[in-house]
Scaffold this motif. Structure first.
Motif, PDB file in Angstrom:
ATOM      1  N   ALA A 113      -1.370  -4.040  -9.715  1.00  0.00           N
ATOM      2  CA  ALA A 113      -2.682  -3.401  -9.790  1.00  0.00           C
ATOM      3  C   ALA A 113      -3.197  -3.116  -8.390  1.00  0.00           C
ATOM      4  CB  ALA A 113      -3.678  -4.275 -10.555  1.00  0.00           C
ATOM      5  N   GLY A 114      -4.081  -2.151  -8.316  1.00  0.00           N
ATOM      6  CA  GLY A 114      -4.747  -1.801  -7.066  1.00  0.00           C
ATOM      7  C   GLY A 114      -6.210  -1.557  -7.318  1.00  0.00           C
ATOM      8  N   ARG A 115      -6.833  -0.843  -6.408  1.00  0.00           N
ATOM      9  CA  ARG A 115      -8.263  -0.582  -6.531  1.00  0.00           C
ATOM     10  C   ARG A 115      -8.487   0.599  -7.480  1.00  0.00           C
ATOM     11  NH1 ARG A 115     -11.375  -1.348  -1.040  1.00  0.00           N
ATOM     12  NH2 ARG A 115     -10.465  -3.398  -1.456  1.00  0.00           N
ATOM     13  N   ARG A 116      -8.128   0.374  -8.714  1.00  0.00           N
ATOM     14  CA  ARG A 116      -8.246   1.367  -9.773  1.00  0.00           C
ATOM     15  C   ARG A 116      -8.665   0.659 -11.059  1.00  0.00           C
ATOM     16  NH1 ARG A 116      -7.445   3.741  -5.736  1.00  0.00           N
ATOM     17  NH2 ARG A 116      -6.003   5.456  -5.293  1.00  0.00           N
ATOM     18  N   PRO A 117      -9.305   1.355 -11.983  1.00  0.00           N
ATOM     19  CA  PRO A 117      -9.677   0.732 -13.273  1.00  0.00           C
ATOM     20  C   PRO A 117      -8.512   0.682 -14.244  1.00  0.00           C
ATOM     21  CG  PRO A 117     -10.454   2.985 -13.222  1.00  0.00           C
ATOM     22  CD  PRO A 117      -9.851   2.728 -11.862  1.00  0.00           C
ATOM     23  N   CYS A 118      -7.326   0.411 -13.741  1.00  0.00           N
ATOM     24  CA  CYS A 118      -6.140   0.335 -14.579  1.00  0.00           C
ATOM     25  C   CYS A 118      -5.135  -0.590 -13.901  1.00  0.00           C
ATOM     26  CB  CYS A 118      -5.526   1.721 -14.789  1.00  0.00           C
ATOM     27  SG  CYS A 118      -4.913   2.479 -13.261  1.00  0.00           S
ATOM     28  N   TYR A 119      -4.117  -0.973 -14.645  1.00  0.00           N
ATOM     29  CA  TYR A 119      -3.044  -1.785 -14.084  1.00  0.00           C
ATOM     30  C   TYR A 119      -1.726  -1.312 -14.685  1.00  0.00           C
ATOM     31  CZ  TYR A 119      -3.590  -4.409 -18.476  1.00  0.00           C
ATOM     32  OH  TYR A 119      -3.690  -4.774 -19.806  1.00  0.00           O
ATOM     33  N   TYR A 120      -0.632  -1.744 -14.084  1.00  0.00           N
ATOM     34  CA  TYR A 120       0.686  -1.308 -14.497  1.00  0.00           C
ATOM     35  C   TYR A 120       1.514  -2.509 -14.954  1.00  0.00           C
ATOM     36  CZ  TYR A 120      -0.146   3.314 -12.479  1.00  0.00           C
ATOM     37  OH  TYR A 120      -0.651   4.558 -12.197  1.00  0.00           O
ATOM     38  N   ILE A 121       2.331  -2.273 -15.967  1.00  0.00           N
ATOM     39  CA  ILE A 121       3.247  -3.288 -16.472  1.00  0.00           C
ATOM     40  C   ILE A 121       4.661  -2.723 -16.435  1.00  0.00           C
ATOM     41  CG2 ILE A 121       3.941  -4.645 -18.482  1.00  0.00           C
ATOM     42  CD1 ILE A 121       1.054  -4.793 -19.318  1.00  0.00           C
ATOM     43  N   ALA A 122       5.539  -3.411 -15.722  1.00  0.00           N
ATOM     44  CA  ALA A 122       6.940  -3.015 -15.640  1.00  0.00           C
ATOM     45  C   ALA A 122       7.772  -3.983 -16.474  1.00  0.00           C
ATOM     46  CB  ALA A 122       7.416  -3.004 -14.191  1.00  0.00           C
ATOM     47  N   LEU A 135       7.884   1.648 -17.086  1.00  0.00           N
ATOM     48  CA  LEU A 135       6.628   1.384 -16.396  1.00  0.00           C
ATOM     49  C   LEU A 135       5.486   1.909 -17.249  1.00  0.00           C
ATOM     50  CD1 LEU A 135       5.300   0.343 -13.752  1.00  0.00           C
ATOM     51  CD2 LEU A 135       5.466   2.673 -12.890  1.00  0.00           C
ATOM     52  N   GLU A 136       4.558   1.037 -17.578  1.00  0.00           N
ATOM     53  CA  GLU A 136       3.442   1.397 -18.464  1.00  0.00           C
ATOM     54  C   GLU A 136       2.124   1.307 -17.712  1.00  0.00           C
ATOM     55  OE1 GLU A 136       1.326  -0.196 -22.616  1.00  0.00           O
ATOM     56  OE2 GLU A 136       3.150  -1.144 -21.830  1.00  0.00           O
ATOM     57  N   ARG A 137       1.315   2.332 -17.831  1.00  0.00           N
ATOM     58  CA  ARG A 137      -0.018   2.347 -17.216  1.00  0.00           C
ATOM     59  C   ARG A 137      -1.045   1.992 -18.283  1.00  0.00           C
ATOM     60  NH1 ARG A 137      -4.258   6.193 -16.165  1.00  0.00           N
ATOM     61  NH2 ARG A 137      -5.148   5.928 -14.062  1.00  0.00           N
ATOM     62  N   VAL A 138      -1.821   0.941 -18.022  1.00  0.00           N
ATOM     63  CA  VAL A 138      -2.800   0.451 -18.989  1.00  0.00           C
ATOM     64  C   VAL A 138      -4.190   0.615 -18.390  1.00  0.00           C
ATOM     65  CG1 VAL A 138      -3.553  -1.486 -20.396  1.00  0.00           C
ATOM     66  CG2 VAL A 138      -1.126  -1.236 -19.819  1.00  0.00           C
ATOM     67  N   VAL A 139      -5.023   1.368 -19.069  1.00  0.00           N
ATOM     68  CA  VAL A 139      -6.413   1.569 -18.640  1.00  0.00           C
ATOM     69  C   VAL A 139      -7.279   0.512 -19.292  1.00  0.00           C
ATOM     70  CG1 VAL A 139      -8.362   3.158 -18.577  1.00  0.00           C
ATOM     71  CG2 VAL A 139      -6.036   4.030 -18.348  1.00  0.00           C
ATOM     72  N   THR A 140      -8.051  -0.203 -18.501  1.00  0.00           N
ATOM     73  CA  THR A 140      -8.926  -1.233 -19.055  1.00  0.00           C
ATOM     74  C   THR A 140     -10.049  -0.589 -19.854  1.00  0.00           C
ATOM     75  OG1 THR A 140     -10.150  -1.255 -16.971  1.00  0.00           O
ATOM     76  CG2 THR A 140      -8.432  -2.899 -17.246  1.00  0.00           C
ATOM     77  N   PRO A 141     -10.433  -1.191 -20.962  1.00  0.00           N
ATOM     78  CA  PRO A 141     -11.477  -0.603 -21.807  1.00  0.00           C
ATOM     79  C   PRO A 141     -12.839  -0.638 -21.124  1.00  0.00           C
ATOM     80  CG  PRO A 141     -10.887  -2.784 -22.597  1.00  0.00           C
ATOM     81  CD  PRO A 141      -9.893  -2.435 -21.520  1.00  0.00           C
ATOM     82  N   PRO A 142     -13.755   0.244 -21.527  1.00  0.00           N
ATOM     83  CA  PRO A 142     -15.091   0.263 -20.905  1.00  0.00           C
ATOM     84  C   PRO A 142     -15.834  -1.056 -21.017  1.00  0.00           C
ATOM     85  CG  PRO A 142     -14.713   2.252 -22.195  1.00  0.00           C
ATOM     86  CD  PRO A 142     -13.560   1.330 -22.488  1.00  0.00           C
ATOM     87  N   SER A 143     -15.538  -1.837 -22.047  1.00  0.00           N
ATOM     88  CA  SER A 143     -16.249  -3.104 -22.230  1.00  0.00           C
ATOM     89  C   SER A 143     -15.979  -4.079 -21.089  1.00  0.00           C
ATOM     90  CB  SER A 143     -15.844  -3.752 -23.555  1.00  0.00           C
ATOM     91  OG  SER A 143     -14.445  -4.009 -23.583  1.00  0.00           O
ATOM     92  N   PHE A 178       0.800  -1.218   0.000  1.00  0.00           N
ATOM     93  CA  PHE A 178       0.000   0.000   0.000  1.00  0.00           C
ATOM     94  C   PHE A 178       0.840   1.278   0.000  1.00  0.00           C
ATOM     95  CE2 PHE A 178      -3.608  -2.490   2.222  1.00  0.00           C
ATOM     96  CZ  PHE A 178      -4.011  -2.986   1.002  1.00  0.00           C
ATOM     97  N   ASP A 179       2.146   1.170   0.111  1.00  0.00           N
ATOM     98  CA  ASP A 179       2.990   2.360   0.006  1.00  0.00           C
ATOM     99  C   ASP A 179       3.232   2.764  -1.443  1.00  0.00           C
ATOM    100  OD1 ASP A 179       4.584   0.277  -0.755  1.00  0.00           O
ATOM    101  OD2 ASP A 179       6.255   0.759   0.567  1.00  0.00           O
ATOM    102  N   LYS A 180       2.572   2.092  -2.370  1.00  0.00           N
ATOM    103  CA  LYS A 180       2.602   2.398  -3.802  1.00  0.00           C
ATOM    104  C   LYS A 180       3.949   2.096  -4.448  1.00  0.00           C
ATOM    105  CE  LYS A 180      -0.627   6.235  -3.074  1.00  0.00           C
ATOM    106  NZ  LYS A 180      -0.900   7.676  -3.346  1.00  0.00           N
ATOM    107  N   ARG A 181       4.766   1.309  -3.793  1.00  0.00           N
ATOM    108  CA  ARG A 181       6.097   1.026  -4.326  1.00  0.00           C
ATOM    109  C   ARG A 181       6.228  -0.453  -4.695  1.00  0.00           C
ATOM    110  NH1 ARG A 181       9.545   5.115  -4.229  1.00  0.00           N
ATOM    111  NH2 ARG A 181       9.095   6.899  -2.864  1.00  0.00           N
ATOM    112  N   LEU A 182       6.739  -0.651  -5.892  1.00  0.00           N
ATOM    113  CA  LEU A 182       7.079  -1.980  -6.379  1.00  0.00           C
ATOM    114  C   LEU A 182       8.595  -2.098  -6.330  1.00  0.00           C
ATOM    115  CD1 LEU A 182       6.242  -4.647  -7.863  1.00  0.00           C
ATOM    116  CD2 LEU A 182       6.536  -3.392  -9.991  1.00  0.00           C
ATOM    117  N   ALA A 232       5.144 -12.155 -14.744  1.00  0.00           N
ATOM    118  CA  ALA A 232       4.347 -12.762 -15.815  1.00  0.00           C
ATOM    119  C   ALA A 232       5.219 -12.936 -17.049  1.00  0.00           C
ATOM    120  CB  ALA A 232       3.127 -11.893 -16.137  1.00  0.00           C
ATOM    121  N   ALA A 233       4.701 -13.718 -17.991  1.00  0.00           N
ATOM    122  CA  ALA A 233       5.374 -13.951 -19.273  1.00  0.00           C
ATOM    123  C   ALA A 233       6.789 -14.454 -19.075  1.00  0.00           C
ATOM    124  CB  ALA A 233       5.373 -12.680 -20.118  1.00  0.00           C
ATOM    125  N   GLY A 234       6.934 -15.462 -18.235  1.00  0.00           N
ATOM    126  CA  GLY A 234       8.237 -16.050 -18.008  1.00  0.00           C
ATOM    127  C   GLY A 234       9.167 -15.206 -17.172  1.00  0.00           C
ATOM    128  N   GLY A 235       8.631 -14.222 -16.464  1.00  0.00           N
ATOM    129  CA  GLY A 235       9.455 -13.356 -15.634  1.00  0.00           C
ATOM    130  C   GLY A 235      10.002 -12.149 -16.356  1.00  0.00           C
TER     131      GLY A 235
END
Length: 483
Positions: free
Chosen positions: A170-179, A186-194, A128-132, A161-164
């Motif tokens: 991800a957190g309690r947000r409508p998006c997730y992060y990929i490092a 670090l990439e922020r990906v917003v999930t589509p409305p669908s 929860f300190d927002k640090r990876l 993921a993907a073999g390391g």
């Protein structure tokens, strides 16, 4: 000559770990005798200290940690390995506490997630300190390799993921992060409305609708268009709960949504590739080792197996005696499946002979007569239309009394860790061949506190435990020669 020789051996170990990973960073009792003829201490256990005294120690200093780490690999020096590896004995587990895995940079909040990289050299922590954070876990200094700050996202879940090659957080947000571990981006990906709302039109295209024709006698069948009004619509409000596939050929993430919806996302394209629908609320999910199967469990106490190649529900099974499932884990070799419940009971099932066996069209020809009719074919024309009779667990473990939210198997399916964050020091290690709980650890002096996460290293040499104080405790399991 004592000190240089010891350092020389350490350098030899590190070189072996970095080059081939076939040797581990531990050296046996013979090494300590070479460093000093009067030194007889290989581990605290061999020195006559009880498990309580081991855990009561503060973080060991570098010299002590070196002695603990360099235990149990006489084979590295050409000597006898002391019987390390092979079958693990029940009753007493030999382990030593090392410096905290995140001792170089403790978390400022709860350690919500932790995992070792497949190569065993890195471990991630997030909270929860927002640090990876990524640490190089060597058992001695455990230096911090990288720290990424997610400004708007307290992290609930994070995993390799993907073999390391990448880390998903991800957190309690409508998006997730990929490092990306190669580029450090670090990439922020917003999930589509669908993915946020599953209306009737979207649900008609969901994967589970394909098996609705064979739902006779099945309570928890995959999604059906029949009676799918707006009252049952659901989707994803946030991305905080997910499971990631570790197979590089199937880089998928399964996000647990509302009303039993599970959104599948490809990490290659960053786009949704399908939606699964189960009855009840989706509470837990895990992929098979090759990423072809997804196991899910929900509030209705039903376990589902999904074939991700066809995106259909293979079969389902009610968890014996459970009114709901809070956690789920499948052993790396696929031989065991464990479910945790809100009451603290953990059911351990044997696969594939019992629960959730993978079904093929060929197996349908003999499933009615297979081991007492464990499986029943509903429609022989549909190889996925399976209703499975109740399968009893090998054992119901009742050592904890609060909600089980942590389940983890070690690499060779000899150990099962179960934990609960709702009660102090609620963690147990189970010897799977005998289905017994180790009695010598943890003890009343073990500094576990409130356990929120735990992970075995790729070869089970290390066990790390994340707690509410922001610490990632690190233990060396001496039975396993490699880390």
């Amino acid at each position: 000559m004592k000190q240089p020789l010891c350092k020389l051996l350490l350098l030899h170990v590190y070189a072996s770990c970095d080059s081939t990973r076939t040797k581990h960073n531990s050296v046996g009792q013979n090494t300590l005798l070479l460093c000093g003829g009067s030194m007889q201490l290989c581990t605290h256990a061999r020195a006559g200290l009880s498990a309580a005294e081991i855990d009561d120690l503060r973080e060991p200093d570098e010299d002590t940690a070196e002695q603990l780490l360099l235990s149990g690999s006489g084979s590295l020096l050409g000597g006898n390995s002391g019987g390390r590896g092979g079958l693990l004995a029940p009753g007493v587990l030999e382990l030593s506490r090392l410096r905290d895995a995140n001792g170089a940079s403790p978390s400022e909040a709860v350690v919500q997630a932790m995992q070792f990289h497949p190569n065993g050299q890195l471990m991630l922590t997030a909270g929860f300190d927002k640090r990876l954070k990524l640490f190089q876990v060597d058992g001695l200094r455990n230096p911090l390799v990288q720290s990424l700050y997610l400004q708007d996202c307290p992290i609930h879940t994070a995993a390799f993921a993907a073999g390391g090659n990448i880390v998903v957080a991800a957190g309690r947000r409508p998006c997730y992060y990929i490092a990306d571990l190669h580029t450090g981006q670090l990439e922020r990906v917003v999930t589509p409305p669908s993915m946020h709302h599953q209306g009737p039109a979207n649900r008609n295209n969901s994967s589970s609708n394909q098996s609705s024709g064979s739902s006779t006698g099945s309570k928890g069948r995959s999604n059906s268009s029949k009676g799918s009004g707006s009252k049952s619509s659901g989707g994803m409000k946030s991305c905080e709960s997910f499971a990631a596939s570790s197979d590089p050929s199937r880089p998928w993430v399964a996000f647990l949504g509302d009303a039993g919806h599970i959104g599948l996302v490809s990490l290659r394209s960053r786009t949704p590739v399908g939606t699964l629908k189960m009855n009840g609320s989706a509470r837990a999910a895990t992929f098979s080792r090759d990423g072809s199967l997804l196991f899910t469990a929900g509030s209705d106490g039903v376990l589902y197996t999904w074939d991700l190649r066809s995106q259909r529900c293979l079969h389902q099974q009610r968890d014996e005696g459970a009114i709901g499932c809070s956690s789920l884990a499948v052993s790396p070799d696929g031989s065991y499946l464990a479910t945790g419940s809100p009451s603290g009971v953990v059911n351990v099932y044997k696969r594939p002979a019992g629960l959730l066996r993978q079904i093929t069209a060929a197996s349908l020809q003999t499933c009615n007569g297979d081991q007492g009719g464990v499986l029943q074919a509903v429609d022989r024309q549909d190889s996925f239309g399976i209703q499975q009779a109740a399968a009893l667990p090998l054992k119901a473990l009742m050592n904890l009394t609060t909600t089980i939210d942590t389940l983890a198997f070690n690499h060779d399916s000899q150990l099962l860790l179960l934990g609960s964050r709702l009660k102090k020091d609620s963690l147990r290690l189970v010897h799977l061949p005998s289905l017994t709980v180790y009695s010598n650890w943890p003890t009343s002096r073990s500094p576990l506190q409130y356990v929120h996460s735990a992970a075995f290293s790729p070869h089970s040499g290390f066990l790390s435990i994340g707690n509410a104080k922001g610490r990632a405790l690190l233990y060396r399991l001496h039975h396993f020669p490699e880390v």
